[in-house]
Write a protein that holds these residues in place. Structure first.
Motif, PDB file in Angstrom:
ATOM      1  N   GLN A 142      16.806 -28.523  25.251  1.00  0.00           N
ATOM      2  CA  GLN A 142      16.169 -27.304  24.758  1.00  0.00           C
ATOM      3  C   GLN A 142      17.247 -26.235  24.630  1.00  0.00           C
ATOM      4  OE1 GLN A 142      11.978 -26.502  26.034  1.00  0.00           O
ATOM      5  NE2 GLN A 142      12.574 -27.749  27.797  1.00  0.00           N
ATOM      6  N   ARG A 143      17.125 -25.408  23.602  1.00  0.00           N
ATOM      7  CA  ARG A 143      18.159 -24.432  23.289  1.00  0.00           C
ATOM      8  C   ARG A 143      17.661 -23.028  23.619  1.00  0.00           C
ATOM      9  NH1 ARG A 143      17.360 -27.714  18.834  1.00  0.00           N
ATOM     10  NH2 ARG A 143      19.042 -29.192  18.346  1.00  0.00           N
ATOM     11  N   ILE A 144      18.422 -22.311  24.437  1.00  0.00           N
ATOM     12  CA  ILE A 144      18.109 -20.909  24.733  1.00  0.00           C
ATOM     13  C   ILE A 144      19.253 -20.041  24.214  1.00  0.00           C
ATOM     14  CG2 ILE A 144      18.980 -21.179  27.101  1.00  0.00           C
ATOM     15  CD1 ILE A 144      16.955 -18.941  27.870  1.00  0.00           C
ATOM     16  N   PHE A 145      18.884 -19.035  23.450  1.00  0.00           N
ATOM     17  CA  PHE A 145      19.863 -18.161  22.801  1.00  0.00           C
ATOM     18  C   PHE A 145      19.645 -16.725  23.238  1.00  0.00           C
ATOM     19  CE2 PHE A 145      20.872 -15.547  18.902  1.00  0.00           C
ATOM     20  CZ  PHE A 145      22.244 -15.592  19.057  1.00  0.00           C
ATOM     21  N   ASP A 146      20.724 -16.070  23.663  1.00  0.00           N
ATOM     22  CA  ASP A 146      20.678 -14.665  24.072  1.00  0.00           C
ATOM     23  C   ASP A 146      21.818 -13.935  23.375  1.00  0.00           C
ATOM     24  OD1 ASP A 146      20.656 -12.190  25.255  1.00  0.00           O
ATOM     25  OD2 ASP A 146      20.897 -12.911  27.303  1.00  0.00           O
ATOM     26  N   PRO A 147      21.531 -13.117  22.349  1.00  0.00           N
ATOM     27  CA  PRO A 147      22.615 -12.447  21.611  1.00  0.00           C
ATOM     28  C   PRO A 147      23.503 -11.580  22.494  1.00  0.00           C
ATOM     29  CG  PRO A 147      20.517 -12.193  20.474  1.00  0.00           C
ATOM     30  CD  PRO A 147      20.201 -12.800  21.796  1.00  0.00           C
ATOM     31  N   ASN A 148      22.892 -10.843  23.435  1.00  0.00           N
ATOM     32  CA  ASN A 148      23.643 -10.019  24.389  1.00  0.00           C
ATOM     33  C   ASN A 148      24.688  -9.166  23.688  1.00  0.00           C
ATOM     34  OD1 ASN A 148      24.531  -8.950  26.807  1.00  0.00           O
ATOM     35  ND2 ASN A 148      24.569 -10.922  27.846  1.00  0.00           N
ATOM     36  N   LEU A 149      24.242  -8.349  22.760  1.00  0.00           N
ATOM     37  CA  LEU A 149      25.143  -7.582  21.900  1.00  0.00           C
ATOM     38  C   LEU A 149      25.680  -6.343  22.597  1.00  0.00           C
ATOM     39  CD1 LEU A 149      23.080  -7.765  18.602  1.00  0.00           C
ATOM     40  CD2 LEU A 149      24.996  -9.214  19.295  1.00  0.00           C
ATOM     41  N   ARG A 150      26.789  -5.858  22.098  1.00  0.00           N
ATOM     42  CA  ARG A 150      27.384  -4.598  22.539  1.00  0.00           C
ATOM     43  C   ARG A 150      27.707  -3.782  21.284  1.00  0.00           C
ATOM     44  NH1 ARG A 150      25.510  -6.105  26.604  1.00  0.00           N
ATOM     45  NH2 ARG A 150      26.555  -6.750  28.530  1.00  0.00           N
ATOM     46  N   ALA A 173      16.294 -21.943  17.846  1.00  0.00           N
ATOM     47  CA  ALA A 173      16.212 -21.795  19.299  1.00  0.00           C
ATOM     48  C   ALA A 173      14.820 -22.170  19.799  1.00  0.00           C
ATOM     49  CB  ALA A 173      16.538 -20.360  19.702  1.00  0.00           C
ATOM     50  N   ASP A 174      14.777 -22.908  20.891  1.00  0.00           N
ATOM     51  CA  ASP A 174      13.499 -23.134  21.568  1.00  0.00           C
ATOM     52  C   ASP A 174      13.075 -21.876  22.305  1.00  0.00           C
ATOM     53  OD1 ASP A 174      12.980 -26.134  21.204  1.00  0.00           O
ATOM     54  OD2 ASP A 174      15.047 -26.099  21.920  1.00  0.00           O
ATOM     55  N   VAL A 175      14.068 -21.143  22.813  1.00  0.00           N
ATOM     56  CA  VAL A 175      13.808 -19.874  23.500  1.00  0.00           C
ATOM     57  C   VAL A 175      14.817 -18.851  23.006  1.00  0.00           C
ATOM     58  CG1 VAL A 175      13.593 -18.681  25.712  1.00  0.00           C
ATOM     59  CG2 VAL A 175      13.040 -21.123  25.559  1.00  0.00           C
ATOM     60  N   LEU A 176      14.332 -17.721  22.559  1.00  0.00           N
ATOM     61  CA  LEU A 176      15.179 -16.577  22.210  1.00  0.00           C
ATOM     62  C   LEU A 176      14.922 -15.498  23.253  1.00  0.00           C
ATOM     63  CD1 LEU A 176      16.960 -14.782  20.385  1.00  0.00           C
ATOM     64  CD2 LEU A 176      14.889 -14.241  19.082  1.00  0.00           C
ATOM     65  N   LYS A 177      15.961 -15.152  24.008  1.00  0.00           N
ATOM     66  CA  LYS A 177      15.854 -14.061  24.966  1.00  0.00           C
ATOM     67  C   LYS A 177      16.573 -12.852  24.359  1.00  0.00           C
ATOM     68  CE  LYS A 177      17.398 -11.312  28.276  1.00  0.00           C
ATOM     69  NZ  LYS A 177      18.545 -10.378  28.121  1.00  0.00           N
ATOM     70  N   LEU A 178      15.864 -11.770  24.207  1.00  0.00           N
ATOM     71  CA  LEU A 178      16.354 -10.605  23.478  1.00  0.00           C
ATOM     72  C   LEU A 178      16.100  -9.364  24.329  1.00  0.00           C
ATOM     73  CD1 LEU A 178      17.298 -10.067  20.410  1.00  0.00           C
ATOM     74  CD2 LEU A 178      14.926  -9.387  20.032  1.00  0.00           C
ATOM     75  N   SER A 179      17.066  -8.467  24.416  1.00  0.00           N
ATOM     76  CA  SER A 179      16.822  -7.197  25.086  1.00  0.00           C
ATOM     77  C   SER A 179      16.387  -6.154  24.066  1.00  0.00           C
ATOM     78  CB  SER A 179      18.082  -6.712  25.813  1.00  0.00           C
ATOM     79  OG  SER A 179      19.061  -6.283  24.873  1.00  0.00           O
ATOM     80  N   ASP A 180      15.771  -5.086  24.558  1.00  0.00           N
ATOM     81  CA  ASP A 180      15.396  -4.008  23.632  1.00  0.00           C
ATOM     82  C   ASP A 180      16.638  -3.386  23.004  1.00  0.00           C
ATOM     83  OD1 ASP A 180      16.180  -2.946  26.081  1.00  0.00           O
ATOM     84  OD2 ASP A 180      14.628  -1.407  26.135  1.00  0.00           O
ATOM     85  N   ALA A 181      17.776  -3.375  23.740  1.00  0.00           N
ATOM     86  CA  ALA A 181      19.025  -2.855  23.167  1.00  0.00           C
ATOM     87  C   ALA A 181      19.515  -3.758  22.042  1.00  0.00           C
ATOM     88  CB  ALA A 181      20.086  -2.734  24.255  1.00  0.00           C
ATOM     89  N   ASP A 182      19.431  -5.085  22.231  1.00  0.00           N
ATOM     90  CA  ASP A 182      19.786  -6.016  21.158  1.00  0.00           C
ATOM     91  C   ASP A 182      18.956  -5.734  19.918  1.00  0.00           C
ATOM     92  OD1 ASP A 182      21.577  -7.465  22.770  1.00  0.00           O
ATOM     93  OD2 ASP A 182      20.023  -8.857  23.429  1.00  0.00           O
ATOM     94  N   ALA A 183      17.662  -5.564  20.118  1.00  0.00           N
ATOM     95  CA  ALA A 183      16.736  -5.365  18.998  1.00  0.00           C
ATOM     96  C   ALA A 183      17.085  -4.108  18.208  1.00  0.00           C
ATOM     97  CB  ALA A 183      15.300  -5.291  19.515  1.00  0.00           C
ATOM     98  N   ARG A 184      17.391  -3.031  18.936  1.00  0.00           N
ATOM     99  CA  ARG A 184      17.714  -1.766  18.244  1.00  0.00           C
ATOM    100  C   ARG A 184      19.015  -1.879  17.466  1.00  0.00           C
ATOM    101  NH1 ARG A 184      15.677   0.392  23.119  1.00  0.00           N
ATOM    102  NH2 ARG A 184      17.787   0.543  23.958  1.00  0.00           N
TER     103      ARG A 184
END
Length: 314
Positions: A142-150, A173-184
């Motif tokens: 299973q694939r989990i992806f977290d952009p974790n952008l700066r 991705a089977d799971v996308l973990k995203l922060s509100d900061a990534d989204a913005r």
């Protein structure tokens, strides 16, 4: 021994600003944080990364080994270890990065037998991305992806390129973990939930959006056909969108909190998480408890808890 979960990405040294203006070195890197967090929760873990040959590299390898992370896929490359300089305004760090990321070789057989594989963070905007693409294409885990952008990533690489890479990995991705900061950063004109819906429409199966003190939002697979005339970013009656609160407690240092959520979700997946809404709600609640534990302690990777320290069982 069961197959190891695989984490791909950077291992580096964080230089953390202190109240007196000096900087304290600490082992860091979002994927390293995830690997340490996952191993401390009890899931066999292998980190696919590269380190330098300077004294900092010994510190990185020492923490990984002490935490139970396999070093079998860590490549040593002649030169200095990458650095991330973290300055603070309150508990939230702001990062600047220095140095290149060593590129390891990929053992396809190790990825194929893994229960779950993770990628994300600054490695995706370096030549390391080819290693991540190769792993992402291997069937099995299973694939989990977290952009974790700066913010500096968008400034140096361009928003369009960053968004293109994020959409590429999110789509499968089977799971996308995203922060509100990534989204913005990715879609400034959309709310975090609308961004999650947009990325889910590309193919991501389950999406978890962390909202800091606001908890998290869990988006499960669409239960029916979305009208073609409806924008991807709009909530429809067929959507399963669940809000989950955070857990109260002291906030000392938020470094690694998002990474601990990814680690906790990977632990649940590797333990056999059923593909059911109720099971996923419990998994995200567990992940938020892990994040609250990390937030109450300084240090990112070194703040990751053993499973016994989390009071609520899976």
């Amino acid at each position: 021994m069961p197959p190891s979960a695989v984490v791909l990405g950077e291992a580096l040294i964080d230089l953390l600003e202190q109240p007196d203006g000096s900087f304290r070195p600490a082992v860091g890197g979002a994927p390293l944080n995830v690997a340490v967090g996952l191993a401390r929760l009890g899931t066999p873990t292998r980190l696919v990364t590269g380190v330098g040959t300077d004294p900092f590299a010994a510190t990185i390898l020492g923490l990984l080994s002490a935490s139970g992370v396999s070093l079998a896929s860590v490549a040593e490359v002649t030169g200095p270890s990458p650095l991330a300089v973290a300055s603070f305004q309150g508990a939230e760090p702001s990062f600047s990065f220095y140095g290149s990321l060593p590129i390891p070789a990929l053992d396809a057989a190790i990825v194929a037998e893994a229960p779950v594989v993770y990628c994300g963070s600054i490695a995706l905007l370096t030549p390391f991305v080819d290693v991540a693409r190769a792993a992402w294409a291997i069937p099995g885990p299973q694939r989990i992806f977290d952009p974790n952008l700066r913010p500096f990533l968008l400034a140096s690489s361009g928003v369009d390129r960053v968004r293109e890479i994020v959409e590429e990995f999110a789509a499968s991705a089977d799971v996308l973990k995203l922060s509100d900061a990534d989204a913005r950063l990715l879609y400034p004109h959309l709310s975090p939930v609308s961004t999650a819906l947009r990325l889910r429409s590309l193919g991501a199966r389950t999406v978890v959006v962390t909202l800091g003190a606001g908890g998290a939002v869990l988006l499960r697979p669409d239960r029916g056909a979305r009208p073609s005339a409806m924008a991807d970013s709009a909530i429809h009656s067929t959507d399963t969108v669940i809000g989950l609160r955070t857990h109260p407690g002291a906030v000392v240092d938020t470094t690694g909190c998002g990474d601990s959520v990814s680690a906790a979700l990977m632990h649940c997946l590797a333990s056999g998480l059923p593909d059911e809404d109720a099971a996923w709600i419990s998994a995200v609640q567990f992940a938020l408890r892990v994040a609250a534990y990390v937030a109450a302690r300084p240090g990112g990777a070194v703040a990751m808890p053993p499973l016994a320290e989390i009071p609520v069982p899976l």
